[in-house]
Design an enzyme around this catalytic site. Structure first.
Site, mmCIF file in Angstrom:
data_model
loop_
_atom_site.group_PDB
_atom_site.id
_atom_site.type_symbol
_atom_site.label_atom_id
_atom_site.label_comp_id
_atom_site.label_asym_id
_atom_site.label_seq_id
_atom_site.Cartn_x
_atom_site.Cartn_y
_atom_site.Cartn_z
ATOM 1 N N GLU A 1 36.296 -0.585 -19.691
ATOM 2 C CA GLU A 1 36.917 -0.874 -20.994
ATOM 3 C C GLU A 1 36.713 0.284 -21.976
ATOM 4 O OE1 GLU A 1 35.115 -4.736 -21.371
ATOM 5 O OE2 GLU A 1 36.319 -5.375 -19.651
ATOM 6 N N GLU B 1 33.547 -0.220 -10.063
ATOM 7 C CA GLU B 1 34.352 -1.328 -10.570
ATOM 8 C C GLU B 1 35.815 -0.905 -10.596
ATOM 9 O OE1 GLU B 1 32.051 -4.099 -13.279
ATOM 10 O OE2 GLU B 1 32.141 -2.253 -14.429
ATOM 11 N N ASN C 1 27.043 -7.377 -17.806
ATOM 12 C CA ASN C 1 27.395 -6.787 -19.084
ATOM 13 C C ASN C 1 28.007 -7.931 -19.895
ATOM 14 O OD1 ASN C 1 28.842 -5.421 -21.131
ATOM 15 N ND2 ASN C 1 30.460 -4.773 -19.701
ATOM 16 N N HIS D 1 31.935 2.339 -18.907
ATOM 17 C CA HIS D 1 32.536 1.089 -18.436
ATOM 18 C C HIS D 1 34.058 1.206 -18.517
ATOM 19 C CE1 HIS D 1 33.951 -3.086 -18.501
ATOM 20 N NE2 HIS D 1 32.945 -3.280 -17.676
ATOM 21 N N SER E 1 35.343 -9.014 -10.896
ATOM 22 C CA SER E 1 35.609 -10.376 -10.419
ATOM 23 C C SER E 1 34.641 -10.846 -9.328
ATOM 24 C CB SER E 1 37.048 -10.504 -9.930
ATOM 25 O OG SER E 1 37.944 -10.386 -11.023
ATOM 26 N N LYS F 1 29.587 -7.730 -22.609
ATOM 27 C CA LYS F 1 30.779 -7.271 -23.346
ATOM 28 C C LYS F 1 30.701 -7.699 -24.815
ATOM 29 C CE LYS F 1 33.357 -7.263 -19.083
ATOM 30 N NZ LYS F 1 34.626 -7.275 -18.396
ATOM 31 N N GLY G 1 37.951 -8.485 -14.961
ATOM 32 C CA GLY G 1 38.382 -9.363 -16.040
ATOM 33 C C GLY G 1 39.352 -10.455 -15.629
HETATM 34 P P1 PGA Z 1 34.238 -9.494 -14.454
HETATM 35 O O1 PGA Z 1 33.722 -8.216 -15.255
HETATM 36 O O2 PGA Z 1 33.151 -9.853 -13.441
HETATM 37 O O3 PGA Z 1 34.417 -10.547 -15.494
HETATM 38 O O4 PGA Z 1 35.501 -9.110 -13.753
HETATM 39 C C1 PGA Z 1 33.115 -7.155 -14.593
HETATM 40 C C2 PGA Z 1 32.802 -6.025 -15.540
HETATM 41 O O5 PGA Z 1 33.610 -5.686 -16.401
HETATM 42 O O6 PGA Z 1 31.729 -5.407 -15.428
#
Ligand code: PGA
Length: 260
Positions: free
Chosen positions: A100, A170, A10, A98, A216, A12, A176
């Site tokens: 976020e 997730e 993704n 997601h 991550s 973002k 993040g």
């Molecule tokens: P990240 O993001 O791998 O940078 O932790 C994962 C995500 O939000 O799908």
């Protein structure tokens, strides 16, 4: 390989139209020797890049998705994007819920359910993201949270629609820049909870639903994650945003899976 592996990212709110297109082109170049019978690769760019993305990428190599979608076809929903608008772009998939969206923009399971149903009704592959917060994990209720997110998120979805569904697990605390990666053992334990719940919901058809781990994912944990029996793929953010890095991560994971 005895099962197909899924790799997605993704983007973002990163990458301009130009950056997205060059990223996608490079990613196709890098990975086109890998048989798509062995892997499915998907990228979820920003809305403004979607139109250019669909015309510059061969979708037999990379599936393209949207980061969010309104559940209504049209109406007084300023700032929202409808399923019909995404259909016009002939997108492959839509991501719903997601972390976020849930935690920065306050979306609730009930809304995710409306979006999931609308996405499936319009024929999109539908990726539902779920995950518990750190507080929920510390209370020891992660399984209950995941089961609730799945049961509400997929409420009213039929068994026949199961082949259009993907799930990304997730954990909120692992995503993040400030995220702490989950251990592979913990991720596997939660993937088992998810798979059991999907079986309750969709019966035998649940075997067709890939469950990806995200949060991550990086070159240091990709191998340990992908060899877990209940993890079908990796949903990667930061570590996938350079095409060369993503390509390396995919190959590293594939090798580890083959050698497990
Ligand atoms: P990240 O993001 O791998 O940078 O932790 C994962 C995500 O939000 O799908």
């Amino acid at each position: 390989m005895d099962k197909k592996l899924y790799f997605g990212t993704n983007l973002k709110m990163y990458k301009t139209i130009e950056e997205t297109v060059s990223y996608l082109k490079k990613l196709v170049e890098n990975t086109k020797d890998i048989s798509r019978d062995e892997i499915e690769l998907f990228v979820i760019p920003s809305y403004t890049s979607l139109s250019a993305a669909v015309t510059s990428v061969d979708r037999s190599f990379i599936k393209l998705g949207a980061q969010n979608m309104c559940w209504e076809d049209q109406g007084q929903f300023t700032g929202e994007i409808s399923p019909l608008m995404l259909k016009e772009l002939a997108l492959d998939m839509v991501m719903i819920g997601h972390s976020e969206r849930r935690h920065v923009f306050g979306e609730k399971d009930r809304e995710e359910n409306l979006k999931v149903k609308a996405s499936l009704a319009h024929g999109f592959d539908t990726l539902l993201c779920i995950g518990e917060t750190l507080e929920e994990k510390e209370y020891g209720i992660s399984p209950e949270i995941l089961r609730t997110q799945l049961k509400v998120g997929f409420h009213g979805v039929s068994r026949e629609q199961a082949d259009k569904i993907k799930v990304a697990y997730e954990p909120v605390w692992s995503i993040g820049v400030n995220g702490i990666p989950a251990s592979a053992e913990y991720a596997e334990e939660m993937h088992k909870v998810i798979k059991n719940c999907l079986e309750e919901l969709f019966g035998e058809k649940s075997a067709e639903i890939p469950v990806l781990y995200g949060g991550s994912v990086n070159p240091g944990n990709a191998e340990a994650m992908i060899v877990q029996p209940s993890i079908d793929g990796l949903f990667t953010g930061r570590a996938a945003w350079q095409a060369d890095d993503f390509d390396k991560l995919i190959r590293q994971a594939m090798n580890a899976y083959e050698k497990r």
